[in-house]
Design an enzyme around this catalytic site. Structure first.
Site, PDB file in Angstrom:
ATOM      1  N   VAL A 156      26.355  36.493  34.005  1.00  0.00           N
ATOM      2  CA  VAL A 156      26.718  36.687  35.419  1.00  0.00           C
ATOM      3  C   VAL A 156      27.369  38.054  35.592  1.00  0.00           C
ATOM      4  CG1 VAL A 156      28.144  35.853  37.328  1.00  0.00           C
ATOM      5  CG2 VAL A 156      26.911  34.213  35.915  1.00  0.00           C
ATOM      6  N   GLY A 157      28.219  38.447  34.650  1.00  0.00           N
ATOM      7  CA  GLY A 157      28.874  39.758  34.733  1.00  0.00           C
ATOM      8  C   GLY A 157      27.855  40.888  34.757  1.00  0.00           C
ATOM      9  N   GLU A 187      35.245  41.434  32.869  1.00  0.00           N
ATOM     10  CA  GLU A 187      35.711  40.768  31.647  1.00  0.00           C
ATOM     11  C   GLU A 187      34.807  39.570  31.431  1.00  0.00           C
ATOM     12  OE1 GLU A 187      37.607  41.533  29.279  1.00  0.00           O
ATOM     13  OE2 GLU A 187      38.451  43.328  30.185  1.00  0.00           O
ATOM     14  N   GLY A 229      34.237  36.239  33.890  1.00  0.00           N
ATOM     15  CA  GLY A 229      33.302  35.123  33.802  1.00  0.00           C
ATOM     16  C   GLY A 229      32.358  35.348  32.635  1.00  0.00           C
ATOM     17  N   SER A 230      31.201  34.730  32.713  1.00  0.00           N
ATOM     18  CA  SER A 230      30.265  34.800  31.590  1.00  0.00           C
ATOM     19  C   SER A 230      29.558  36.162  31.548  1.00  0.00           C
ATOM     20  CB  SER A 230      29.234  33.683  31.722  1.00  0.00           C
ATOM     21  OG  SER A 230      28.520  33.858  32.929  1.00  0.00           O
ATOM     22  N   CYS A 240      38.072  32.562  26.398  1.00  0.00           N
ATOM     23  CA  CYS A 240      37.187  33.653  26.001  1.00  0.00           C
ATOM     24  C   CYS A 240      37.616  34.227  24.649  1.00  0.00           C
ATOM     25  CB  CYS A 240      37.192  34.746  27.062  1.00  0.00           C
ATOM     26  SG  CYS A 240      38.853  35.305  27.454  1.00  0.00           S
TER      27      CYS A 240
HETATM   28  P1  NAD Z   1      30.670  32.171  35.390  1.00  0.00           P
HETATM   29  O1  NAD Z   1      30.154  33.489  34.973  1.00  0.00           O
HETATM   30  O2  NAD Z   1      29.714  31.062  35.536  1.00  0.00           O
HETATM   31  O3  NAD Z   1      31.409  32.299  36.824  1.00  0.00           O
HETATM   32  C1  NAD Z   1      32.479  33.181  37.023  1.00  0.00           C
HETATM   33  C2  NAD Z   1      32.645  33.424  38.516  1.00  0.00           C
HETATM   34  O4  NAD Z   1      31.506  34.126  38.998  1.00  0.00           O
HETATM   35  C3  NAD Z   1      32.738  32.143  39.348  1.00  0.00           C
HETATM   36  O5  NAD Z   1      33.677  32.306  40.376  1.00  0.00           O
HETATM   37  C4  NAD Z   1      31.323  32.019  39.904  1.00  0.00           C
HETATM   38  O6  NAD Z   1      31.259  31.284  41.104  1.00  0.00           O
HETATM   39  C5  NAD Z   1      30.987  33.475  40.149  1.00  0.00           C
HETATM   40  N1  NAD Z   1      29.554  33.754  40.241  1.00  0.00           N
HETATM   41  C6  NAD Z   1      28.532  33.100  39.657  1.00  0.00           C
HETATM   42  N2  NAD Z   1      27.354  33.670  40.005  1.00  0.00           N
HETATM   43  C7  NAD Z   1      27.644  34.714  40.819  1.00  0.00           C
HETATM   44  C8  NAD Z   1      26.860  35.693  41.488  1.00  0.00           C
HETATM   45  N3  NAD Z   1      25.533  35.698  41.403  1.00  0.00           N
HETATM   46  N4  NAD Z   1      27.493  36.626  42.239  1.00  0.00           N
HETATM   47  C9  NAD Z   1      28.831  36.641  42.332  1.00  0.00           C
HETATM   48  N5  NAD Z   1      29.635  35.713  41.735  1.00  0.00           N
HETATM   49  C10 NAD Z   1      29.052  34.774  40.967  1.00  0.00           C
HETATM   50  O7  NAD Z   1      31.861  31.814  34.386  1.00  0.00           O
HETATM   51  P2  NAD Z   1      32.711  30.469  34.294  1.00  0.00           P
HETATM   52  O8  NAD Z   1      31.839  29.395  33.761  1.00  0.00           O
HETATM   53  O9  NAD Z   1      33.444  30.247  35.565  1.00  0.00           O
HETATM   54  O10 NAD Z   1      33.810  30.868  33.194  1.00  0.00           O
HETATM   55  C11 NAD Z   1      33.575  30.852  31.828  1.00  0.00           C
HETATM   56  C12 NAD Z   1      33.234  32.236  31.324  1.00  0.00           C
HETATM   57  O11 NAD Z   1      34.303  33.134  31.629  1.00  0.00           O
HETATM   58  C13 NAD Z   1      33.085  32.304  29.805  1.00  0.00           C
HETATM   59  O12 NAD Z   1      31.963  33.076  29.503  1.00  0.00           O
HETATM   60  C14 NAD Z   1      34.362  32.984  29.349  1.00  0.00           C
HETATM   61  O13 NAD Z   1      34.272  33.670  28.115  1.00  0.00           O
HETATM   62  C15 NAD Z   1      34.604  33.919  30.473  1.00  0.00           C
HETATM   63  N6  NAD Z   1      35.990  34.373  30.488  1.00  0.00           N
HETATM   64  C16 NAD Z   1      36.256  35.650  30.091  1.00  0.00           C
HETATM   65  C17 NAD Z   1      37.556  36.115  30.048  1.00  0.00           C
HETATM   66  C18 NAD Z   1      37.859  37.523  29.661  1.00  0.00           C
HETATM   67  O14 NAD Z   1      38.918  38.017  30.021  1.00  0.00           O
HETATM   68  N7  NAD Z   1      36.974  38.208  28.944  1.00  0.00           N
HETATM   69  C19 NAD Z   1      38.606  35.273  30.400  1.00  0.00           C
HETATM   70  C20 NAD Z   1      38.302  33.959  30.799  1.00  0.00           C
HETATM   71  C21 NAD Z   1      36.985  33.527  30.851  1.00  0.00           C
END
Ligand code: NAD
Length: 482
Positions: free
Chosen positions: A231-232, A249, A227-228, A283
């Site tokens: 959040v990560g 990631e 994810g982002s 990403c």
């Molecule tokens: P996001 O970070 O908003 O959410 C990702 C996941 O985390 C979702 O399931 C969300 O519900 C969950 N989440 C959110 N807050 C949380 C918390 N406090 N505790 C636990 N879980 C929580 O990301 P998104 O908008 O779904 O996806 C887009 C992002 O993902 C972009 O930043 C993109 O670069 C990244 N991404 C990275 C890769 C990689 O392999 N590096 C691949 C695909 C996407």
């Protein structure tokens, strides 16, 4: 199953949530795909407890049993790739051909990891003490929380769930809110593969409720998250605080370097593919096109010309090349980056505005900026949309420096025919993955997937490298006794 709301899968049973949320097609806002259960924190804990109980037996199953279950899942995904691809395109907005290709990839990932379970070998050392044997074995980590983003709703869950199960862990899967349809279909296939009760659980819902319940629960031994970056990092801090394992990631802002000696056709193709296909929602998308002086103007002219021919429309229409932006929130983000970049003096060379199509959807024309101030947010941040900034540089050294001038380090590309510079770039670009005369996006699924800096933390995903995350080493010394 054709129930609505589509339920969660907890402890081997389909279970209604505490609430339900609609899944809306971004190509046609009048199309509600279905309603999907939202798990409560209490239900999430129930899934975790059940996964913890199931771990005791699952870790000891024969790799043959695990192979058969994962192989069966892979076969069904491949057999139903068109159907899965249609759901993916309908709910996420990538084109049908990309979505079907992703479904195929998910099927092959399950088959790859089905066999990988056989290869959980250890090491034997000669002990420093006579009469003592010494071995190192690999053990599964326990309950793995799988938290995934919306942009690859089949492939990313596949490359996390399949190795988790193959190495003997049990799983609690929380997909992104925007794409429950693909996650539900995938989970339905997994649920029918003959896994013992509790080995795999699906809990749909929000990050704040379901995600946090997974991250903070003491019986979750590790979380694999994509994810982002913000959040990560937040999740990472919580996992570190309780000593749990993490594989994060995160975001990217990937440079594509184009040198004077580049084949212009290849450069333009890679820029269009890397920056705009999948509506730029990858990403590994090329957000910064770093171009040397001698080829800059020709490159910009050719990319702008190619952008005029991109067909934007319904993700499932056969001729569409660029589907809609996945959500209204992401569309608002894209528009605000365009407005801000223009206000800061960047030149909008092409696109950058909302467009209409036959249906009411989140349609946006990919944007190309030139003459962008190097500190502009459109250059520094991850936009996560079809927006690319061209940065003009005098020579290769400046191009490499600009490529590395980023908080992210996921993928980096170079378009050149100079073998010495290609080698230098491969060695010195601060990224986990390098692409030479190829788009920055698009990785082979059996090789590791990894980044640096703000893009990744922990062991790589995919391929045999992910064993480092999904297992832990145990060292056994054994004397002869009396
Ligand atoms: P996001 O970070 O908003 O959410 C990702 C996941 O985390 C979702 O399931 C969300 O519900 C969950 N989440 C959110 N807050 C949380 C918390 N406090 N505790 C636990 N879980 C929580 O990301 P998104 O908008 O779904 O996806 C887009 C992002 O993902 C972009 O930043 C993109 O670069 C990244 N991404 C990275 C890769 C990689 O392999 N590096 C691949 C695909 C996407």
């Amino acid at each position: 199953m054709t129930v609505d709301p589509f339920p969660n899968y907890i402890a081997g049973t389909w279970a209604a949530g505490s609430d339900a949320a609609p899944n809306i097609n971004p190509s046609d806002l009048n199309d509600t795909i279905g309603n999907y259960a939202q798990a409560s924190a209490h239900q999430t804990v129930e899934a975790i407890e059940c996964a913890a109980a199931a771990f005791v037996k699952w870790r000891a199953t024969s790799p043959l049993i695990r192979f058969e279950a994962l192989d069966r899942i892979g076969s069904e995904i491949l057999a139903r790739a068109d159907e899965l691809g249609d759901m993916l395109a309908r709910e996420e907005g990538k084109t049908l051909s990309e979505a079907k290709a992703e479904a195929h990839r998910a099927g092959h990932l399950f088959k790859y990891f089905a066999a990988e379970g056989y290869r959980t070998t250890g090491d034997i050392y000669q002990s420093l003490r006579e009469g003592v044997s010494l071995k190192v074995v690999r053990e599964p980590i326990g309950v793995v929380g799988v938290i995934t983003p919306w942009n690859f709703p089949l492939a990313i869950p596949a490359w996390k769930i399949a190795p988790a199960l193959a190495y003997g862990n049990t799983v609690v899967f929380k997909p992104a809110e925007l794409v429950p349809g693909s996650a539900w279909m995938l989970s339905d296939i997994i649920a029918r593969a003959g896994l013992p009760e509790g080995v795999f659980n699906l809990v749909m819902g929000t990050g704040a409720e379901v995600g946090e319940a997974i991250v903070t629960h003491p019986k979750v031994s590790g979380v694999t998250f994509t994810g982002s970056t913000p959040v990560g990092r937040k999740i990472g801090a919580a996992l570190f605080a309780r000593g749990a394992k993490m594989q994060l990631e995160m975001g990217g802002n990937n440079p594509l370097v184009v040198l004077d000696d580049a084949d212009l056709d290849v450069a333009v193709h890679c820029a269009i593919q890397g920056s705009f296909i999948s509506t730029g929602q990858r990403c590994t998308a090329s957000s910064r096109l770093i171009v040397t002086e001698g080829i800059h103007d020709a490159f910009v002219d050719r990319v702008c010309a190619a952008m005029k021919n991109l067909r934007i429309g319904d993700a499932r229409a056969p001729k569409t090349q660029i589907g809609p932006v996945a959500s209204e929130a992401q569309l608002t983000i894209n528009k605000s980056y365009v407005t801000q970049a223009v206000a800061e003096g960047a030149k909008l060379a092409a696109g950058g505005s909302e467009v209409t199509s036959k249906t009411l959807g989140h349609y946006f024309a990919p944007a190309l900026f030139t003459d962008v101030p190097p500190e502009a947010p459109v250059v520094r941040d991850e936009v996560f949309g079809p927006i690319a900034a061209v940065l003009r540089v005098p020579d290769y050294d400046a191009a490499l420096a600009a490529a590395n001038d980023s908080d992210f380090g996921l993928s980096a590309g170079i378009i050149s025919q100079d073998a010495v510079r290609i080698e230098h770039f491969s060695q010195n670009a601060e990224a986990g993955m390098i692409q030479v005369n190829l788009p920055t996006a698009g990785m082979d699924f059996h090789a590791p997937f990894t980044g640096r800096k703000g893009s990744s933390y922990g062991a790589p995903e995919k391929g045999s490298y992910c064993r480092e995350y999904f297992t832990m080493a145990k060292v056994v010394h054994e004397g002869r006794g009396r």
